[in-house]
Design an enzyme around this catalytic site. Structure first.
Site: not given
Ligand code: E4P
Length: 217
Positions: A87-88
């Site tokens: 998750k960025v």
């Protein structure tokens, strides 16, 4: 439509998984803090525990905000389990990192998305999922669901493969509206998922059926 649970609480994950309708899990640093996870080793162990409970994509968020460290952290997270999705955050270095992960075959979830323009860039970079935050937009008097509608239109226009993962869901009607708009995935707290089960007429009808069944048993 896939249903993910938005929590790091193992009991809640078990309860949702026991229904047989759970397709994945999303976490974020706040949700990890809420269950008292502290330190890198504890975080890794916690992700391992979640991966054992659910057969599906598990989002694990990076804490770095510069390209090199997002890559380093994301690669470490992706090695925990094949179902881990990195998750960025939707920032400049995040978009660059999503492209890097895409080229390496590592799944990503672009988080903290609040506009169609951000969603367009996430898809162009090759994000597996884009996470528009519905509830937080509603909180500031914007229309969170309208954002889902707009992103769906844009992605359909160009056949982008990025899946719309509607996040920051607060209640069951958010889930229903997302389903109507064709969101690929919703991630919701256990309370909102369980609320889908209930209708007073179901409870009343069941009560009557069971009472009538007593008459002919
Ligand atoms: C999930 O991916 C998001 O981090 C989460 O849905 C945010 O929800 P909140 O706005 O209720 O914190």
């Amino acid at each position: 439509m896939k249903i993910f649970i938005d929590t790091a609480n193992l009991d809640e994950i078990k309860e949702a998984a026991s229904l047989g309708i759970l397709d994945g899990v999303t976490t974020n640093p706040s949700l990890m803090a809420k269950v008292g996870i502290k330190g890198k080793n504890a975080v890794i162990k916690h992700y391992e525990a979640i991966c054992k409970l659910v057969e599906g994509d598990i989002s694990a968020e990076v804490l770095s905000t510069d390209y090199e460290n997002i890559i380093k952290e994301g690669e470490e997270l992706s090695k925990i389990h094949p179902n881990i999705v990195v998750k960025v955050p939707m920032i400049k270095d995040g978009i660059k990192a999503i492209r890097y992960f895409y080229d390496k075959g590592i799944k990503t979830n672009c988080t903290l998305v609040f506009s169609s323009g951000q969603a367009l860039l996430a898809a162009k970079a090759g994000a597996t999922y884009v996470s528009p935050f519905i509830g937080r937009l509603d909180d500031v008097s914007s229309d969170g669901l309208q954002l889902i509608r707009d992103i769906a239109l844009i992605y359909n226009n160009y056949c982008f493969e990025t899946e719309i993962l509607a996040a920051s869901i607060r209640h069951p009607m958010h889930i229903i509206e997302c389903a109507k708009m064709g969101a690929d995935v919703i991630t919701a707290p256990l309370s909102a998922i369980m609320a889908l089960l209930h209708h007073p007429l179901t409870d009343k009808g069941l009560d009557i059926f069971l009472k009538d069944a007593e008459k002919w048993k």
